[in-house]
Design a protein around this motif. Structure first.
Motif, PDB file in Angstrom:
ATOM      1  N   ALA A 141      15.100  35.021  77.548  1.00 36.68           N
ATOM      2  CA  ALA A 141      14.946  34.209  76.160  1.00 36.68           C
ATOM      3  C   ALA A 141      13.705  34.122  76.042  1.00 36.68           C
ATOM      4  CB  ALA A 141      15.712  33.075  76.262  1.00 36.68           C
ATOM      5  N   ARG A 158      11.507  28.360  84.620  1.00 39.58           N
ATOM      6  CA  ARG A 158      12.190  28.582  83.145  1.00 39.58           C
ATOM      7  C   ARG A 158      13.210  29.462  83.274  1.00 39.58           C
ATOM      8  NH1 ARG A 158       8.276  27.794  78.120  1.00 39.58           N
ATOM      9  NH2 ARG A 158       7.331  25.477  78.331  1.00 39.58           N
ATOM     10  N   TYR A 192      12.068  31.517  75.514  1.00 39.78           N
ATOM     11  CA  TYR A 192      11.524  30.185  76.291  1.00 39.78           C
ATOM     12  C   TYR A 192      10.808  30.616  77.616  1.00 39.78           C
ATOM     13  CZ  TYR A 192      12.437  25.977  78.913  1.00 39.78           C
ATOM     14  OH  TYR A 192      11.990  24.615  79.613  1.00 39.78           O
ATOM     15  N   LEU A 209      17.272  28.556  82.628  1.00 36.53           N
ATOM     16  CA  LEU A 209      18.135  29.211  81.599  1.00 36.53           C
ATOM     17  C   LEU A 209      19.454  29.634  82.447  1.00 36.53           C
ATOM     18  CD1 LEU A 209      15.493  31.180  79.508  1.00 36.53           C
ATOM     19  CD2 LEU A 209      16.858  29.540  78.607  1.00 36.53           C
ATOM     20  N   LYS A 210      19.275  30.252  83.906  1.00 36.99           N
ATOM     21  CA  LYS A 210      20.195  30.840  84.292  1.00 36.99           C
ATOM     22  C   LYS A 210      21.523  29.676  84.679  1.00 36.99           C
ATOM     23  CE  LYS A 210      18.086  34.440  86.638  1.00 36.99           C
ATOM     24  NZ  LYS A 210      17.681  34.814  88.218  1.00 36.99           N
ATOM     25  N   LEU A 222      21.604  27.037  82.768  1.00 39.25           N
ATOM     26  CA  LEU A 222      22.481  26.815  81.676  1.00 39.25           C
ATOM     27  C   LEU A 222      23.329  28.028  80.962  1.00 39.25           C
ATOM     28  CD1 LEU A 222      19.458  25.052  79.821  1.00 39.25           C
ATOM     29  CD2 LEU A 222      21.315  23.985  80.800  1.00 39.25           C
ATOM     30  N   GLY A 223      23.497  28.876  81.906  1.00 38.80           N
ATOM     31  CA  GLY A 223      24.267  30.061  81.642  1.00 38.80           C
ATOM     32  C   GLY A 223      23.647  30.983  80.429  1.00 38.80           C
ATOM     33  N   LEU A 224      22.474  30.950  80.379  1.00 40.92           N
ATOM     34  CA  LEU A 224      21.871  31.824  79.346  1.00 40.92           C
ATOM     35  C   LEU A 224      20.879  32.903  79.814  1.00 40.92           C
ATOM     36  CD1 LEU A 224      20.460  28.918  77.308  1.00 40.92           C
ATOM     37  CD2 LEU A 224      22.500  30.133  76.723  1.00 40.92           C
ATOM     38  N   LYS A 225      20.849  33.848  79.125  1.00 39.19           N
ATOM     39  CA  LYS A 225      19.962  35.228  79.529  1.00 39.19           C
ATOM     40  C   LYS A 225      18.525  34.468  79.902  1.00 39.19           C
ATOM     41  CE  LYS A 225      22.648  38.569  77.448  1.00 39.19           C
ATOM     42  NZ  LYS A 225      22.618  39.550  76.358  1.00 39.19           N
TER      43      LYS A 225
END
Length: 270
Positions: free
Chosen positions: A222, A209, A224, A213-214, A216-219
């Protein structure tokens, strides 16, 4: 000057006859559009039908093209057409003989095999379309129609497994298990043997997970991907799987292909 009558080509086969007709159509396309009439006679499996076609060919000064693999029918046709002076064209035999020589194998001499392959292809396409339509719990009605239903938390390879199994002609629906969402009622109405639960170690899922997230450019921090959230989801999914009493596979260290083969064996062995 009187118009020349159209040449009739009788296309006969011990199967559907589509192959023979397509070959004849390809040849006919090289001549005037209204010069030839094709009449297909499929599923010729008795010498009586062969005799009827030969009689019609003589009466109409026609020719015969054929794809016959049943030896007794083919031999009878060749004998009768030779006796009656009917021009014929054997579409399959030259290619079959060429392959037999190169492969050093004897042909099966079974009619309709190409259509068995076609049916197998369409079953695969249907299964792939089914997997797409009923992916990620989109429509619970798919649960009732599926050969196998995969359940598990997010990122336990439900979608890739569905597609892999679809290539093995299995109709697969998959349902995500999320603590905040009650599973569809349909899940508890089908035989438990159709349902496969997927589980995974918290550490493995955390890594998967975080990478997701990486991408998708997310931290990665998170909720999740946190261990606490993952453990909560896994406890919940374990509760649901025990309630269903289905077979459970740990995918922590398994490749998709390995898991799919296990599922396939379980379903086929039912």
């Amino acid at each position: 000057m009187a118009k020349k009558e159209r040449l009739i080509v009788y296309v006969i086969s011990d199967s559907v006859g589509e192959t023979a007709e397509l070959v004849v159509k390809a040849a006919v396309s090289q001549f005037d559009e209204d010069s030839t009439l094709i009449r297909r006679i499929p599923y010729v499996e008795d010498i009586g039908t062969v005799d009827e076609v030969c009689t019609a060919a003589v009466e109409n000064d026609a020719v015969i093209a054929f794809t016959l693999v049943l030896p007794e029918i083919k031999e009878h046709l060749q004998k009768r057409t030779e006796e009656l002076g009917i021009k014929t064209y054997d579409i399959l035999s030259p290619m079959i003989q060429l392959l037999a020589g190169k492969l050093e194998q004897q042909p099966k001499n079974e009619s309709g095999l190409i259509h068995m392959l076609d049916e197998d292809y369409f079953r695969k396409v249907e299964a792939i379309e089914f997997a797409v339509k009923y992916d990620d719990g989109r429509d619970p009605r798919g649960i009732l129609r599926a050969d196998v239903v995969l359940v598990g938390v997010s990122r336990t390879s439900k979608t890739p497994l569905s597609q892999y199994l679809a290539h093995k002609r299995l109709k697969v629906a998959n349902v995500p298990l999320v603590p905040e969402v009650e599973p569809p009622a349909e899940l508890f109405t089908i035989p438990k043997e159709k349902i496969i639960g997927l589980t995974i170690s918290p550490e493995k899922l955390n890594g998967i997970r975080a990478e997701r997230l990486k991408a998708l450019g997310l931290k990665a921090e998170a909720n999740y991907a946190t261990i606490d959230r993952i453990e909560e989801e896994l406890r919940y999914s374990d509760t649901i799987m025990k309630r269903i009493d289905c077979h459970v596979i740990d995918v922590s260290t398994r490749a998709v292909e390995e898991t799919a083969n296990i599922i396939n064996q379980l379903i086929v062995a039912r």
